[in-house]
Scaffold this active site. Structure first.
Site, PDB file in Angstrom:
ATOM      1  N   ASP A  82      35.454  52.765  54.730  1.00 13.06           N
ATOM      2  CA  ASP A  82      36.540  51.851  54.364  1.00 13.06           C
ATOM      3  C   ASP A  82      37.808  52.246  55.134  1.00 13.06           C
ATOM      4  OD1 ASP A  82      37.767  49.801  52.915  1.00 13.06           O
ATOM      5  OD2 ASP A  82      38.260  51.109  51.218  1.00 13.06           O
ATOM      6  N   HIS A  83      38.506  51.273  55.673  1.00 16.48           N
ATOM      7  CA  HIS A  83      39.795  51.490  56.359  1.00 16.48           C
ATOM      8  C   HIS A  83      39.815  52.641  57.370  1.00 16.48           C
ATOM      9  CE1 HIS A  83      42.145  48.514  54.124  1.00 16.48           C
ATOM     10  NE2 HIS A  83      41.514  48.913  53.043  1.00 16.48           N
ATOM     11  N   ASP A 104      40.332  49.378  60.827  1.00 21.07           N
ATOM     12  CA  ASP A 104      41.511  48.645  60.375  1.00 21.07           C
ATOM     13  C   ASP A 104      42.610  48.801  61.414  1.00 21.07           C
ATOM     14  OD1 ASP A 104      43.684  47.490  59.208  1.00 21.07           O
ATOM     15  OD2 ASP A 104      43.617  48.661  57.356  1.00 21.07           O
ATOM     16  N   GLU A 141      40.196  43.933  60.526  1.00 18.89           N
ATOM     17  CA  GLU A 141      41.195  43.305  59.638  1.00 18.89           C
ATOM     18  C   GLU A 141      42.285  42.641  60.465  1.00 18.89           C
ATOM     19  OE1 GLU A 141      42.431  45.289  56.014  1.00 18.89           O
ATOM     20  OE2 GLU A 141      44.529  44.785  56.375  1.00 18.89           O
ATOM     21  N   GLY A 232      41.704  44.449  48.160  1.00 16.34           N
ATOM     22  CA  GLY A 232      42.647  44.344  47.038  1.00 16.34           C
ATOM     23  C   GLY A 232      42.144  43.395  45.965  1.00 16.34           C
ATOM     24  N   SER A 234      40.702  43.993  42.929  1.00 21.16           N
ATOM     25  CA  SER A 234      40.584  44.387  41.530  1.00 21.16           C
ATOM     26  C   SER A 234      41.285  43.368  40.641  1.00 21.16           C
ATOM     27  CB  SER A 234      41.176  45.786  41.306  1.00 21.16           C
ATOM     28  OG  SER A 234      40.230  46.767  41.676  1.00 21.16           O
ATOM     29  N   ASN A 274      36.185  43.941  47.986  1.00 18.63           N
ATOM     30  CA  ASN A 274      36.466  45.369  47.820  1.00 18.63           C
ATOM     31  C   ASN A 274      37.124  45.685  46.480  1.00 18.63           C
ATOM     32  OD1 ASN A 274      35.583  45.589  50.440  1.00 18.63           O
ATOM     33  ND2 ASN A 274      37.347  46.763  51.148  1.00 18.63           N
ATOM     34  N   ILE A 275      36.524  46.624  45.763  1.00 23.37           N
ATOM     35  CA  ILE A 275      37.034  47.001  44.435  1.00 23.37           C
ATOM     36  C   ILE A 275      37.081  48.521  44.286  1.00 23.37           C
ATOM     37  CG2 ILE A 275      36.555  46.920  41.949  1.00 23.37           C
ATOM     38  CD1 ILE A 275      35.310  44.148  42.403  1.00 23.37           C
ATOM     39  N   THR A 277      40.384  49.989  42.371  1.00 27.60           N
ATOM     40  CA  THR A 277      41.281  50.176  41.228  1.00 27.60           C
ATOM     41  C   THR A 277      40.618  49.923  39.871  1.00 27.60           C
ATOM     42  OG1 THR A 277      43.194  49.637  42.603  1.00 27.60           O
ATOM     43  CG2 THR A 277      43.455  49.362  40.211  1.00 27.60           C
TER      44      THR A 277
HETATM   45  P1  13P Z   1      41.803  47.426  44.854  1.00 28.06           P
HETATM   46  O1  13P Z   1      42.891  48.431  44.893  1.00 28.06           O
HETATM   47  O2  13P Z   1      42.315  46.074  44.423  1.00 28.06           O
HETATM   48  O3  13P Z   1      40.651  47.846  44.033  1.00 28.06           O
HETATM   49  O4  13P Z   1      41.266  47.218  46.350  1.00 28.06           O
HETATM   50  C1  13P Z   1      40.403  48.166  46.950  1.00 28.06           C
HETATM   51  C2  13P Z   1      40.225  47.958  48.413  1.00 28.06           C
HETATM   52  O5  13P Z   1      40.590  46.952  48.999  1.00 28.06           O
HETATM   53  C3  13P Z   1      39.561  49.059  49.149  1.00 28.06           C
HETATM   54  O6  13P Z   1      39.511  48.818  50.521  1.00 28.06           O
HETATM   55  O1  G3H Z   2      41.948  50.856  50.399  1.00 25.63           O
HETATM   56  C1  G3H Z   2      42.082  51.793  49.645  1.00 25.63           C
HETATM   57  C2  G3H Z   2      41.034  52.197  48.705  1.00 25.63           C
HETATM   58  O2  G3H Z   2      41.415  51.805  47.415  1.00 25.63           O
HETATM   59  C3  G3H Z   2      40.800  53.675  48.840  1.00 25.63           C
HETATM   60  O3  G3H Z   2      41.880  54.408  48.360  1.00 25.63           O
HETATM   61  O4  G3H Z   2      42.553  55.933  50.227  1.00 25.63           O
HETATM   62  O5  G3H Z   2      43.088  56.470  47.833  1.00 25.63           O
HETATM   63  O6  G3H Z   2      40.732  56.613  48.677  1.00 25.63           O
HETATM   64  P1  G3H Z   2      42.082  55.950  48.794  1.00 25.63           P
HETATM   65 ZN    ZN Z   3      41.162  47.818  51.376  1.00 29.29          ZN
HETATM   66 NA    NA Z   4      36.389  48.007  54.006  1.00 30.91          NA
END
Ligand code: 13P
Ligand code: G3H
Ligand code: ZN
Ligand code: NA
Length: 328
Positions: A82-83, A104, A141, A232, A234, A274-275, A277
């Site tokens: 992720d990212h 990203d 992204e 984002g 959640s 993506n979830i 939170t």
């Molecule tokens: P939330 O913070 O809304 O759960 O989003 C998570 C996310 O986008 C991780 O890449």
């Molecule tokens: O995009 C962010 C995700 O919620 C991951 O968060 O970088 O604190 O692990 P983190």
């Molecule tokens: Zn994200």
């Molecule tokens: Na991702």
């Protein structure tokens, strides 16, 4: 079994559903996602941020996910970075055995400065070249995640920008998205439609003026073969906030993305949601309540169990709501 994200998202596109991508950092979160998926027959995307790789340590993240595959060999599973902030992070993930990476490039390598379009194309294309050579899927992204309420980018979780922008600067432009995909050849595209990371997304239930779900349709019309991703996502269930605050927590009033809006986005072409939170809130609410009600307990397993169970129920609910039941 480990599969590429391309394979899972192609199936989701053909069959018109969306797959939640859950962030994982530790044993209990991995177990929660897997047992939820197993109960409903859902495919799985486990994603690790750079922060997760650092928190757990590289071998632990790798082997936790390997353990998930070993424990549930019948479930198709994607191991996703992720990212990724630069091609090096993505290369490191590929070396670790990830089957999908996110480059990203919407922000520069510092994770704070809004990147130029050319920079984003350049780094994303680099990652596509090295990833596709070994069968790994790439997510990119375009646009700037952030709140259309405050017109500020999203810095909640420490890897965004808090610059003030116009609506059009923030949202993903459909025409630019088409050029971006043409030049990078990526598989999945994260789009900015008014969501932001973290618990503090909106100060009221969002309506059409602060959540641009309709834009999914416009982007999808131009990019029918690119899988769209919603970050984002959640929903910040009010019941979790109430429990957290009832048992000693202090969280401010806040609202997330309503599930009904995500379901609309899936209808319009979003395939990966993506979830992170919501899992954090579910586990924290469960731990706070358990320890409050059982002040004599001190075995970590006693309070990790209800936390894991709460995360599992959340995951199961999202699998059902996004149409994943029986798709694995
Ligand atoms: P939330 O913070 O809304 O759960 O989003 C998570 C996310 O986008 C991780 O890449
Ligand atoms: O995009 C962010 C995700 O919620 C991951 O968060 O970088 O604190 O692990 P983190
Ligand atoms: Zn994200
Ligand atoms: Na991702």
């Amino acid at each position: 079994a480990l599969v590429s994200m391309r394979e899972l998202l192609d199936h989701a596109a053909v069959n018109g559903y969306g797959i939640p991508a859950f962030n994982v950092n530790n044993l209990e979160q991995v177990q929660a996602v897997m047992s939820a998926a197993d109960e409903v027959g859902a495919p799985v995307i486990l994603q690790a941020s750079a922060g997760a790789r650092k928190y757990a340590g590289e071998p632990f993240i790798k082997h936790l996910i390997q353990a998930a595959i070993e424990s549930y060999p019948h479930i198709p599973l994607v191991m996703h970075q992720d990212h990724g902030q630069n091609p090096g992070v993505c290369q490191g993930a590929i070396n670790l055995g990830f089957s999908s990476v996110m480059m990203d490039g919407s922000l520069e390598g510092d994770g704070k400065t809004i990147a130029s379009f050319e920079y984003n194309v350049d780094v994303t294309r680099k990652v596509v070249d090295m990833a596709h050579a070994v069968g790994v899927t790439v997510e990119g992204e375009l646009g700037c995640l952030g709140s259309l309420e405050t017109m500020k980018g999203d810095k909640e979780d420490g890897h965004g920008t808090d610059a003030t922008m116009t609506r059009e600067q923030m949202l993903t432009n459909p025409e630019q998205a088409a050029e971006f995909v043409k030049r990078t050849q990526l598989d999945a595209l994260a789009i900015a439609i008014g969501t932001s990371h973290g618990a503090y997304k909106f100060s009221r239930q969002p309506t059409g003026d602060i959540l641009a779900i309709d834009r999914v349709m416009e982007i999808h019309a131009r990019l029918p073969n690119t899988h769209l991703v919603m970050h984002g996502s959640s929903s910040v269930p009010q019941a979790y906030l109430a429990t957290i605050n009832q048992y000693g927590g202090k969280m401010k009033e806040t609202y997330g993305v309503p599930v009904a809006e995500i379901q609309k986005a899936i209808q319009y072409g979003v395939r990966k949601i993506n979830i992170d939170t919501d899992i954090r809130l579910a586990m924290t609410a469960a731990v706070r309540q358990f320890l409050f009600e059982n002040p004599d307990k001190f075995d970590a397993r006693d309070w990790l169990k209800p936390a894991r169970e709460a995360a599992k129920q959340l995951c199961k609910q999202r699998y059902l709501e996004f149409g994943c039941e029986g798709q694995a």
